[in-house]
Design an enzyme around this catalytic site. Sequence first.
Site, PDB file in Angstrom:
ATOM      1  N   GLU A 183       0.852  -1.188   0.000  1.00  0.00           N
ATOM      2  CA  GLU A 183       0.000   0.000   0.000  1.00  0.00           C
ATOM      3  C   GLU A 183       0.887   1.237   0.000  1.00  0.00           C
ATOM      4  O   GLU A 183       1.892   1.280   0.709  1.00  0.00           O
ATOM      5  CB  GLU A 183      -0.893   0.088   1.251  1.00  0.00           C
ATOM      6  CG  GLU A 183      -1.969  -0.952   1.400  1.00  0.00           C
ATOM      7  CD  GLU A 183      -2.766  -0.747   2.695  1.00  0.00           C
ATOM      8  OE1 GLU A 183      -2.654   0.335   3.322  1.00  0.00           O
ATOM      9  OE2 GLU A 183      -3.497  -1.673   3.074  1.00  0.00           O
ATOM     10  N   GLU A 231     -13.427   5.559   0.437  1.00  0.00           N
ATOM     11  CA  GLU A 231     -14.230   4.602   1.205  1.00  0.00           C
ATOM     12  C   GLU A 231     -14.882   5.336   2.385  1.00  0.00           C
ATOM     13  O   GLU A 231     -14.220   5.658   3.367  1.00  0.00           O
ATOM     14  CB  GLU A 231     -13.360   3.447   1.694  1.00  0.00           C
ATOM     15  CG  GLU A 231     -12.780   2.605   0.556  1.00  0.00           C
ATOM     16  CD  GLU A 231     -11.810   1.557   1.060  1.00  0.00           C
ATOM     17  OE1 GLU A 231     -12.274   0.535   1.605  1.00  0.00           O
ATOM     18  OE2 GLU A 231     -10.587   1.765   0.919  1.00  0.00           O
ATOM     19  N   LYS A 239     -14.594   4.061   6.221  1.00  0.00           N
ATOM     20  CA  LYS A 239     -13.317   3.767   6.872  1.00  0.00           C
ATOM     21  C   LYS A 239     -13.258   4.450   8.235  1.00  0.00           C
ATOM     22  O   LYS A 239     -13.526   5.642   8.353  1.00  0.00           O
ATOM     23  CB  LYS A 239     -12.140   4.253   5.999  1.00  0.00           C
ATOM     24  CG  LYS A 239     -11.815   3.393   4.799  1.00  0.00           C
ATOM     25  CD  LYS A 239     -11.204   2.053   5.178  1.00  0.00           C
ATOM     26  CE  LYS A 239      -9.798   2.146   5.693  1.00  0.00           C
ATOM     27  NZ  LYS A 239      -8.801   2.484   4.678  1.00  0.00           N
TER      28      LYS A 239
END
Length: 342
Positions: free
Chosen positions: A260, A311, A314
Amino acid sequence: MASFFNMGVFLLLLVLIGLETSKTAAQSIGVCYGIVANNLPPAAEVIELFKTNGIAKMRIYNPDQATLEALRRSNIELVIGVPNEDMQSISNDVSSATSWVQNNIINYSNDVIFRYIVVGNEINPNDPTSQFVLPAMQNIYAALATANLQNQIKISTAIQVGLLGSSYPPSQGEFSPDAIPYLTPIVNFLVTNGAPLLANVYPYFAYIGNEADIPLEYALFTQQGTTDIGYQNLFDAMLDALYAAALKIGASNLQIVVSESGWPSAGGEGATTENAAAYYTNLINHVNSGNGTPMRPGQPIETYLFAMFDENLKPGAASEQYFGLFTPDKSQKYNIASIHNN
């Protein structure tokens, strides 16, 4: 710095994955597909977005069946996670690992290209869950071996850079005293089986945690010239600190995959559209250059951009919800046109 003309999703991702650079460089970039949201398009549409824009690698965090079905015959290489909450049962019971592999790997292996199975994400060594990571990896490996897939699909885990007790200068990188007994047997397992260690590398969080000593330009790859320790960007410094730490626990040949890396466009200090566009642009340029890092020159840096979408569910800091390359309606957030002519 990126341009913000309304060019179109295809151009953005054509550029993102570096299709106009070498094949080797193109194979270095993937995108993480997180689904902690209630407004994302169906999995089949997401896979089409990956395919039509030439994104050749994907990371998912759990074995979502709709995603796996949509990935059939897509030729997208998949990094699939064993969720943290599933590790205890898999570590304690070989049959549980066998069932997991059968249901989520073998049932799809004729049509889906699995690259890595990631057993746990960012487990803290002091978390009780940490005791299950290595046994779960071993049981998953045994289940893969039964199907003769152990050489085709590599098993790893994803760590955070926070496991470093020392990171400056990078050559003195060392895991913390708590992390060393946790990571050493895991790394030995990886080296024995020719698998990489996955690491989530975020210059953004390092920058906002120490703005007094870390210039924004150093975090965004826009600094001119090198520091007194020979680094031009924070990403390389963080990655090399991990390599130095791995060396200190006996893993001189360990490969590290950046599982990531990203920059938020809102929700926190330094989280702007301009900074995020600059970070993604320059990270992609750097990875696609094939230059590697000062400690590993000329070595490809397999990197997964975080993330495909914003998102909205989250947890944590507000910025966590704004790492997407796309908004949930599948429109682009950035034009990363500055690398189009590379």
